[in-house]
Design a protein around this motif. Structure first.
Motif, PDB file in Angstrom:
ATOM      1  N   ILE A  80       0.858  -1.188   0.000  1.00  0.00           N
ATOM      2  CA  ILE A  80       0.000   0.000   0.000  1.00  0.00           C
ATOM      3  C   ILE A  80       0.885   1.226   0.000  1.00  0.00           C
ATOM      4  CG2 ILE A  80      -1.403   1.456   1.513  1.00  0.00           C
ATOM      5  CD1 ILE A  80      -3.155  -0.881   2.142  1.00  0.00           C
ATOM      6  N   PHE A  91       0.249   4.821   0.723  1.00  0.00           N
ATOM      7  CA  PHE A  91      -0.790   5.691   1.259  1.00  0.00           C
ATOM      8  C   PHE A  91      -0.492   7.141   0.883  1.00  0.00           C
ATOM      9  CE2 PHE A  91      -2.643   8.429   4.508  1.00  0.00           C
ATOM     10  CZ  PHE A  91      -3.959   7.985   4.497  1.00  0.00           C
ATOM     11  N   ASN A 139      -0.436  -0.723  -4.541  1.00  0.00           N
ATOM     12  CA  ASN A 139      -1.806  -0.246  -4.364  1.00  0.00           C
ATOM     13  C   ASN A 139      -1.813   1.143  -3.737  1.00  0.00           C
ATOM     14  OD1 ASN A 139      -3.219  -3.007  -4.912  1.00  0.00           O
ATOM     15  ND2 ASN A 139      -1.612  -3.451  -3.406  1.00  0.00           N
ATOM     16  N   VAL A 196      -3.531   4.321  -2.160  1.00  0.00           N
ATOM     17  CA  VAL A 196      -4.729   4.758  -1.442  1.00  0.00           C
ATOM     18  C   VAL A 196      -4.742   6.278  -1.469  1.00  0.00           C
ATOM     19  CG1 VAL A 196      -5.888   4.849   0.800  1.00  0.00           C
ATOM     20  CG2 VAL A 196      -4.849   2.704   0.008  1.00  0.00           C
ATOM     21  N   TYR A 225      -7.182   2.713  -4.746  1.00  0.00           N
ATOM     22  CA  TYR A 225      -8.276   2.488  -3.801  1.00  0.00           C
ATOM     23  C   TYR A 225      -8.552   3.761  -3.016  1.00  0.00           C
ATOM     24  CZ  TYR A 225      -7.532  -2.491  -4.679  1.00  0.00           C
ATOM     25  OH  TYR A 225      -7.403  -3.724  -5.273  1.00  0.00           O
ATOM     26  N   ASN A 226      -9.799   3.869  -2.529  1.00  0.00           N
ATOM     27  CA  ASN A 226     -10.211   5.031  -1.757  1.00  0.00           C
ATOM     28  C   ASN A 226      -9.820   4.941  -0.291  1.00  0.00           C
ATOM     29  OD1 ASN A 226     -11.557   6.426  -3.898  1.00  0.00           O
ATOM     30  ND2 ASN A 226     -13.280   5.014  -3.703  1.00  0.00           N
ATOM     31  N   SER A 227      -9.519   3.747   0.199  1.00  0.00           N
ATOM     32  CA  SER A 227      -9.189   3.589   1.611  1.00  0.00           C
ATOM     33  C   SER A 227      -8.396   2.302   1.815  1.00  0.00           C
ATOM     34  CB  SER A 227     -10.466   3.527   2.462  1.00  0.00           C
ATOM     35  OG  SER A 227     -11.204   2.347   2.167  1.00  0.00           O
ATOM     36  N   ILE A 228      -7.715   2.226   2.951  1.00  0.00           N
ATOM     37  CA  ILE A 228      -7.020   0.999   3.314  1.00  0.00           C
ATOM     38  C   ILE A 228      -8.024  -0.138   3.495  1.00  0.00           C
ATOM     39  CG2 ILE A 228      -5.680  -0.117   5.144  1.00  0.00           C
ATOM     40  CD1 ILE A 228      -4.186   2.486   5.556  1.00  0.00           C
ATOM     41  N   CYS A 233      -8.916  -1.556   0.214  1.00  0.00           N
ATOM     42  CA  CYS A 233      -7.806  -2.286  -0.395  1.00  0.00           C
ATOM     43  C   CYS A 233      -7.650  -3.677   0.197  1.00  0.00           C
ATOM     44  CB  CYS A 233      -6.519  -1.492  -0.229  1.00  0.00           C
ATOM     45  SG  CYS A 233      -5.077  -2.270  -0.967  1.00  0.00           S
TER      46      CYS A 233
END
Length: 266
Positions: free
Chosen positions: A93, A95, A119, A121, A142-145, A148
């Motif tokens: 991720i 972020f 990925n 976020v 993705y919009n959020s953890i 995801c």
């Protein structure tokens, strides 16, 4: 999300940029700031990264294109180290990873033995643009953890110059620690020596884009305390970008940028 840290400031008769003030609340800063969701930031970042994607440019950072890359060697080292410890390629991720800036910066090193998926976020408008223009078999948005991890078993979380731009960073950090991901890497995170966090107004250099927004400087011990029970701090390291070792608040060298590599306790 904007991810730039600028170590210097303009003075004399030139327009000033950098970090200013010691605000009591997020709302107080927003009275003077533009905020992060300005369309011009996304548009300039998208256009710059499209040039990188097409091969017209080598490297993009903070919507600015360069003809030579600056590699984040600590990140590369700890990605490879983490994959070796796992014995499998990582699901990462990123972020606050914009439209995949770091992914394109190090893509040639993300071989099948190191990284399975990258990925990002991000805010909704970044995710929509990322999916439309940049998403591929390895890079996802993705919009959020929480969203995801419904799709991926995440091993490694990168937080590079993003947590200081959250309204409630300590709530986020507490939630992040509770996920108990195997590895977390903080990079280009802003700190200062005071006991309490400091909330400032960051004014972006005009050659990047006209923008300003709230930006935190953390107490290092306070930030890391969220991870004391569940993680070991394996290493700390300076920023890879020249000029970020010292950060100026109100035109004085009052802050610094630092990174940390955390590994979950077994």
């Amino acid at each position: 999300m904007f991810k730039g840290i600028f170590g210097k400031f303009k003075s004399d008769n030139q327009p000033k940029y950098g970090w200013f003030g010691n605000y009591l609340s997020w709302a107080d800063v927003l009275k003077e700031a533009d905020g992060y969701d300005s369309g011009i930031i996304l548009e300039r970042t998208k256009n710059a990264l499209l040039k990188v994607k097409s091969g017209e440019a080598v490297y993009e950072r903070d919507s600015v294109i360069f003809d030579k890359k600056e590699y984040p060697f600590p990140l590369l080292t700890f990605l490879q180290h983490s994959a070796s410890l796992k014995g499998a390629p990582l699901h990462v991720i990123d972020f606050g990873g914009s439209l995949g800036s770091t992914y394109y910066q190090i893509k040639e090193f993300l071989n099948p033995g190191v990284c399975s998926t990258w990925n990002v976020v991000e805010q909704e408008h970044y995710v929509a643009s990322g999916k439309a223009n940049f998403e591929d078999g390895q890079l996802k948005f993705y919009n959020s953890i929480a969203q995801c991890i419904q799709d991926k078993n995440i091993d490694f979380v990168l937080i590079s110059s993003s947590v200081q731009y959250l309204e409630r960073p300590h709530i986020f950090l507490k939630e992040l620690a509770a996920y108990h991901f195997d590895f977390i890497l903080f990079d280009r995170t802003a700190f200062h020596e005071e006991k309490e966090d400091r909330l400032t107004l960051q004014i972006v250099p005009p050659e990047v884009y006209p923008a300003s927004y709230p930006s935190w400087f953390f107490n290092q011990e306070k930030l890391l305390s969220h991870f004391a029970e569940g993680y070991d701090v394996i290493a700390d390291f300076p920023p890879y970008i020249d000029g970020e070792q010292i950060l100026y608040i109100d035109e004085y060298p009052s802050g610094y940028s630092r990174g940390f590599y955390l590994s979950a306790k077994k």
